[in-house]
Structures are given as structure tokens and as C-alpha cells.
Design a protein around this motif. Structure first.
Motif, PDB file in Angstrom:
ATOM      1  N   GLU A  36       0.914  -1.155   0.119  1.00  0.00           N
ATOM      2  CA  GLU A  36       0.037   0.050   0.029  1.00  0.00           C
ATOM      3  C   GLU A  36       0.979   1.195   0.109  1.00  0.00           C
ATOM      4  OE1 GLU A  36      -3.917  -1.734   2.488  1.00  0.00           O
ATOM      5  OE2 GLU A  36      -2.521  -0.266   3.192  1.00  0.00           O
ATOM      6  N   VAL A  37       0.670   2.075  -0.841  1.00  0.00           N
ATOM      7  CA  VAL A  37       1.628   3.400  -1.062  1.00  0.00           C
ATOM      8  C   VAL A  37       0.346   4.703  -0.603  1.00  0.00           C
ATOM      9  CG1 VAL A  37       2.813   4.695  -2.459  1.00  0.00           C
ATOM     10  CG2 VAL A  37       2.978   2.204  -2.709  1.00  0.00           C
ATOM     11  N   GLU A  38       0.972   5.653   0.026  1.00  0.00           N
ATOM     12  CA  GLU A  38       0.132   6.741   0.296  1.00  0.00           C
ATOM     13  C   GLU A  38       1.136   7.814   0.460  1.00  0.00           C
ATOM     14  OE1 GLU A  38      -1.783   6.849   3.901  1.00  0.00           O
ATOM     15  OE2 GLU A  38      -3.236   8.460   3.214  1.00  0.00           O
ATOM     16  N   ARG A 282      -9.698  12.708  -1.853  1.00  0.00           N
ATOM     17  CA  ARG A 282      -9.154  11.408  -1.210  1.00  0.00           C
ATOM     18  C   ARG A 282      -9.235  11.368   0.062  1.00  0.00           C
ATOM     19  NH1 ARG A 282      -4.962   7.986   0.323  1.00  0.00           N
ATOM     20  NH2 ARG A 282      -3.465   9.684   0.299  1.00  0.00           N
ATOM     21  N   GLU A 283      -9.836  10.482   0.745  1.00  0.00           N
ATOM     22  CA  GLU A 283      -9.723  10.358   2.174  1.00  0.00           C
ATOM     23  C   GLU A 283      -8.360   9.894   2.821  1.00  0.00           C
ATOM     24  OE1 GLU A 283     -13.026   7.952   3.636  1.00  0.00           O
ATOM     25  OE2 GLU A 283     -11.913   7.725   5.428  1.00  0.00           O
ATOM     26  N   LYS A 284      -7.795  10.930   3.488  1.00  0.00           N
ATOM     27  CA  LYS A 284      -6.431  10.250   3.934  1.00  0.00           C
ATOM     28  C   LYS A 284      -6.367   9.295   4.931  1.00  0.00           C
ATOM     29  CE  LYS A 284      -3.777  14.600   2.285  1.00  0.00           C
ATOM     30  NZ  LYS A 284      -3.309  14.332   1.203  1.00  0.00           N
ATOM     31  N   VAL A 285      -5.432   8.255   4.897  1.00  0.00           N
ATOM     32  CA  VAL A 285      -5.895   7.202   5.820  1.00  0.00           C
ATOM     33  C   VAL A 285      -4.733   7.462   6.765  1.00  0.00           C
ATOM     34  CG1 VAL A 285      -5.285   4.776   6.223  1.00  0.00           C
ATOM     35  CG2 VAL A 285      -6.571   5.617   4.298  1.00  0.00           C
ATOM     36  N   GLY A 289      -5.337   4.017   9.779  1.00  0.00           N
ATOM     37  CA  GLY A 289      -6.024   2.895   8.946  1.00  0.00           C
ATOM     38  C   GLY A 289      -5.499   1.521   9.472  1.00  0.00           C
TER      39      GLY A 289
ATOM     40  N   ARG B   7      -1.617  -0.552  -4.006  1.00  0.00           N
ATOM     41  CA  ARG B   7      -2.820   0.012  -3.865  1.00  0.00           C
ATOM     42  C   ARG B   7      -2.800   1.174  -3.037  1.00  0.00           C
ATOM     43  NH1 ARG B   7      -6.408  -4.210  -2.054  1.00  0.00           N
ATOM     44  NH2 ARG B   7      -5.181  -5.674  -3.544  1.00  0.00           N
ATOM     45  N   PRO B   9      -4.175   2.974   0.237  1.00  0.00           N
ATOM     46  CA  PRO B   9      -4.802   2.470   1.732  1.00  0.00           C
ATOM     47  C   PRO B   9      -6.279   3.064   1.591  1.00  0.00           C
ATOM     48  CG  PRO B   9      -3.151   4.041   2.235  1.00  0.00           C
ATOM     49  CD  PRO B   9      -3.280   3.939   0.681  1.00  0.00           C
TER      50      PRO B   9
END
Lengths: 289, 294
Positions: A36-38, A282-285, A289, B7, B9
Motif C-alpha cells: 500500500e502506498v500513500e 481522497r480520504e487520507k488514511v 487505517g 494499491r 490504502p
């Protein structure tokens, strides 16, 4: 490096599994775990990213400095890696220094190639001022395959970096003044198409695997670190571990590294583009999360 | 062909545990006041300050007549006599082994609590002491039963039956001890083709079912033959199912693992660890378990 202790039959089981292309969690030898990348999670930096492959956090801060003497019309990057004790108790106090220094040295090596990042873009005044990008990596978890995750996070953070636009004003006496633009969204972005990603290939038995878990790393005696750009060019190669590698093995591992590296870039670019297109909706996690 | 999935998160809610059957659970965090009534005796996980009973761990309040205690939701393994555990040898000392069982102190396996090869019954001699490393080395996995608890809380283990002993080829999964349901037996031969030992300390051992059932050797002969591919697939699938159940906080026992395995069959083994697939199969498992309860 944090490692697990395994019994001999467990190691044998993993070894035989790799020979048959079925690892303990059902993956093949060239499959990555789900990552997962943010990006843009830390507001106080110029760019930031978080990768949940082995839980890494990268922050990029752009600050003004003087260019290096050998390259007066370019800016430069400075890497620092902090292995936090949150990852494993072995990293308490100075325990993580060695690993951190190793990862930082590898990053310098990987980015030593001239075409990775357009450093001329970072120049403000030749010989006097330039942008220095301080890339700080924080390791939050040791889940195996650190180098790959770090390089993915660095690429994502550089993609996310926004450097403010400055203008150099020169008045009659020759004094140069640097003016920051008033609009906070007026900034330059870096082109990360040529930024390489590291692919670690661990040799287990006669075959090699990509994205090894901690248990698989305990079974492998030698590993090869290759850094690959999105076009498939290698920028650096490094061997780690106590065991030896055959020249044929090295060649095979390099080919696998190039193949997997190209796919890695495609996957990462897709996620970054998707995040960019969602923009502020976008909802920031973040870390909840 | 390599498969790489990356993906963005998404905040995911834990699907798992069903709504409480026996009414409201009184959940507390450290520092919460449980009661200001001074008539209660304080049990584990509580302390008294300013005439108030305050919780010292995060967990569920349990009341038995006048005794109030807080059972922690996530803690190290607290052993009871008779529990079956799976442990890893960390040290070889004089006349005993130190075993890591995810408890606050390393457990102890005395040389006299270990079976000798062939099932001989005799006093352990000096030669046995010198040959300890031949039986069990650092890193080896064993299955054992808790014989007693020392005054400092360390467990004393024994492998005095032929079904316990050194473990051979297989996969170890480490989970929180609170997720393993205490049952009559912890050794299960699942019909899907593999066997599993559910250690009460949270160590789950998944291994291929041994062919000959007669004459358990107590683990002195380890089978070093490669495990055939179909068995490997079953073991990998079971391992991923256990990880899925743990992520969604469902209790682990033979029926839940079996239902989860069956629900996961339409998917590829490596896909089970993707968050959406995990949620789907755990939901199906939970549904079947609720139907079973009636």
C-alpha cells in the motif's frame, strides 16, 4: 538486521518450496506481497510517502544550500535513514545505526547515476545557491525486504515533492536577491521517470526469490541488490550475505531483477497517478487505517 | 510471470467477531475507574487509588461475586497446568532447556521431563547431560504440555507422552494467545490433507499429516524428505486462512479453520492475503459458524 531463528526442518521446508515455485504464503518466486502506498501525509515536509510493504515512512525536505564545488550548477540529494526502535527492540539506542548507514550508503550508490534526477533543475544561482533535498527515511517495521520498500517510498516521496518557485532579482549594485513567489501552490515538481527502484533477489537453494519475508531471508546465504530504472537500465548492483554466487546465477538474477523492476515501476506509477487524479477528494488514511 | 499489486490504502473495519451474545461487555482502558464501591476485592489488572478501583490493563471487566478483575485483550501468554504449547528452544543449559513460548519469562524444559529414545525409563546420567544438544538444539521447535508453574510465573514443560516432542517440517504461525480457543484436544488432523497443532500460547504449527500413525516416535526421527506439492498447497492455503482469521480477530479452532479453508477454495492461494478477499472469506466463515450454533 532483525532476523528470526528457524529450526533445520523449517529451513528445509522453505528451501524445497522455493525449488517448486510455491513459497510458504503461496506466492511464486517472482511475486511481491500486496503493498500500500500513500503520499502527502506529513504536512510539514515538501514531500512525503508511506509504503506498507515493510512499513516505511519517507519525508523529503527541500532547503537552500550552497552547491558542491565539483558541480556548481546542480543541486544535490542527502539521504539519512533512521531505524526506529519501534521496528524491533534490537534497534534501541545505537542498535539501528549500522543498518541505517548501510541503507543510506546503498541509496547514495543507487542515485549516483547522473540521469536519475534532473539536478540542474535544483540550481538557483550557479556557485552560490541551490536546492538541497534532504531525504529522511524512517523504518517503522522490519518485515523483510527493506531495501525494495525504502526505494519505493523514496521514489513516491520525490514524486510528491513540491519545491517552491524562486526568482533571482539582481539590482544595480550587483546584489542578488531571492524572491519566493506569493502563491503557495506555485511550485516545481521533479520528474521521477528515471528514478531507479531496488530489487533484492535472495538466493535460496538453487533458485532465487524476490520480496523475501524474514523467514526466507534466514534461509538465504547470499543476495543481490540491483537498482533498475523504469526503462530496464541497471544503475547499481551489490552483493550481500556470507555465501557465494556463481557468475551464471548473477546473470540470471540480474535478468530477473530487470524484468521484475520494470513491472514494479509500472505498478507504482499507476498508484501514484491514481492518487494524483483523486486530488483532495481522497480520504487520507495516514497512520490510523 | 511476476505479479505485483500495489494499491492506495483504505480505512478498513474489522469484520470478525460477532455481536456479543451475553449482553454488553464492560470494556476499560488503563486508568478507567471500574467502580467506586469499596466492597469489592481487587483481582488481576486492577489497583486501588483514592478509594476507587481503577483498571491497569486494557480489557474486559469480569466479576465473580465480590472479585473484580480485568482480563486483558492482548497480553503475553499466561500458562495454566495442562495447556498444550508449541515452543522454540532458545538456550541449552545444564540439565534443562529454555523454551520461548511468548510468555513473560522463558519456559523451562527439564531433562528429566523429556522422553528418552525408545521410551526407556531410567535416571538421567552425566552422559545424557552431555548429549542434550543431540536431542534439542537452539532454534528447534517442540510441542509440550505445561506441567507446573514456578512461583515467578515461569512455566515448567514436559514431553512425557509420545505425541509430544520435536517438530519436523512445517510452517509456524504466531498469533495472539487470546485468539486460540481452549478445547479438549489441540492436535487436529484436518480432512483437507494437513495437520495442525493449536498451541495455547498462540504458536500454530501446520504440518503434513504423517503416513504411519502407529508408533509415534516422540520426535526423535525427523523426516527430511521433500514434502509433495499437493500437501504444500494445502499447508500454504491453511496458513493464509489462519492469517486471514487473525487479521479479522476471529477465534481459532479446528472448525473455524476448516470452514475458512473451504470458503477460500475458489481463490488462488496467494490472493487470500488481499484485504477484499480476506474480508469475503471471513464473512462466509462467520456466517457458517453462526448457522452451526443454531
Amino acid at each position: 538486521m532483525a532476523s528470526v531463528v528457524l529450526s533445520e526442518p523449517e529451513k528445509l521446508y522453505i528451501l524445497h518450496g522455493v525449488q517448486e515455485d510455491l513459497r510458504v504464503d503461496g506466492r511464486g518466486c517472482e511475486d511481491y506481497r500486496c503493498a500500500e502506498v500513500e503520499t502527502d501525509i506529513i504536512s510539514s515536509t515538501s514531500g512525503s510517502a508511506r509504503v506498507k510493504l515493510a512499513n516505511i515512512l519517507v519525508g523529503v525536505k527541500a532547503e537552500m544550500g550552497t552547491p558542491m564545488l565539483e558541480k556548481p550548477d546542480e543541486g544535490y540529494l542527502e539521504f539519512s535513514v533512521d531505524c526506529s526502535a519501534y521496528a524491533t527492540p534490537e534497534f534501541e539506542c545505537w542498535g539501528g545505526e549500522e543498518l541505517g548507514a548501510e541503507i543510506a550508503a546503498t541509496l547514495y550508490n543507487v542515485f549516483s547515476s547522473e540521469n536519475c534526477v534532473d539536478l540542474k533543475l535544483l540550481c538557483i544561482n550557479p556557485k552560490e545557491n541551490c536546492w538541497v533535498l534532504y531525504v529522511d527515511v524512517l523504518l517503522l517495521q522490519c518485515g523483510g525486504n527493506l531495501f525494495d520498500a525504502v526505494s519505493l517510498a523514496v521514489k513516491a516521496a520525490l514524486f510528491n515533492t513540491r519545491i517552491p518557485k524562486v526568482r533571482v532579482l539582481e539590482d544595480e549594485e550587483g546584489f542578488k536577491e531571492i524572491e519566493l513567489s506569493d502563491d503557495p501552490y506555485d511550485c516545481i515538481r521533479l520528474n521521477v521517470d528515471d528514478v531507479p527502484c531496488i530489487v533484492t533477489l535472495n538466493k535460496i537453494g538453487h533458485r532465487h526469490v524476490v520480496d523475501a519475508t524474514l523467514q526466507e531471508e534466514a534461509c538465504s546465504l547470499a543476495s543481490l541488490l540491483v537498482s533498475v530504472t523504469s526503462k530496464g537500465a541497471l544503475t547499481s548492483i551489490r552483493k550481500m550475505g556470507k555465501g557465494s554466487l556463481d557468475p551464471e546465477n548473477i546473470f540470471e538474477m540480474m535478468e530477473t531483477g530487470k524484468r521484475v523492476g520494470k513491472l514494479l515501476h509500472v505498478a507504482l506509477q499507476k498508484v501514484l497517478d491514481e492518487e494524483e487524479s483523486l486530488g483532495t477528494s481522497r480520504e487520507k488514511v495516514g497512520f490510523l487505517g | 510471470m511476476a505479479a505485483i499489486s500495489m494499491r492506495l490504502p483504505v480505512i478498513r473495519k474489522v469484520v470478525g467477531p460477532s455481536v456479543s451474545r451475553d449482553g454488553e461487555k464492560h470494556l476499560v482502558i488503563p486508568g478507567d475507574t471500574i467502580t467506586t464501591d469499596t466492597g469489592y476485592m481487587r483481582g488481576h489488572g486492577t489497583y486501588v487509588e483514592d478509594d476507587k478501583l481503577i483498571a491497569s490493563v486494557a480489557g474486559v471487566v469480569e466479576r465473580v461475586n465480590k472479585l473484580v478483575c480485568v482480563r486483558a485483550l492482548k497480553s503475553r501468554y499466561n500458562g495454566e497446568v495442562g495447556d498444550i504449547v508449541v515452543g522454540r528452544i532458545t538456550e541449552v543449559q545444564q540439565k534443562r532447556w529454555k523454551v520461548e513460548t511468548n510468555s513473560r519469562l522463558d519456559s523451562v524444559l527439564l531433562l528429566s521431563s523429556m522422553n528418552l529414545p525408545g521410551g526407556e525409563l531410567r535416571r538421567r546420567s552425566a552422559e545424557d547431560e552431555l548429549a542434550m544438544r543431540d536431542y534439542l538444539q537452539e532454534g528447534d521447535l517442540i510441542s509440550a504440555e505445561v506441567q507446573s508453574v514456578f512461583s515467578d510465573g515461569a512455566l515448567s514443560l514436559h514431553t512425557r507422552s509420545l505425541k509430544y516432542g520435536k517438530l519436523g517440517q512445517g510452517v509456524l504461525v504466531q498469533v495472539s494467545p487470546s485468539l486460540v480457543k481452549r478445547q479438549k484436544t489441540h492436535f487436529h488432523d484436518l480432512p483437507c490433507g494437513a495437520s495442525v497443532i493449536l498451541g495455547t500460547n498462540g504458536f500454530i504449527w501446520i504440518y503434513p499429516t504423517p503416513e504411519q500413525k502407529d508408533g509415534d516416535t516422540g520426535g526423535f526421527t525427523t523426516n527430511m524428505e521433500p514434502v509433495p506439492l499437493p500437501d504444500r498447497e494445502v499447508i500454504s492455503r491453511l496458513r493464509n486462512c489462519v492469517m486471514a482469521l487473525v487479521t479479522q480477530q476471529l477465534m481459532l479452532f479446528d472448525t473455524s479453520i476448516l470452514y475458512c479453508y473451504e470458503a477460500s477454495l475458489p481463490h488462488q492461494i496467494k490472493d487470500i492475503l488481499q484485504p477484499e478477499v480476506m474480508e469475503e472469506i471471513v464473512l462466509k466463515t462467520r456466517q457458517r459458524l453462526l448457522d452451526l450454533e443454531g
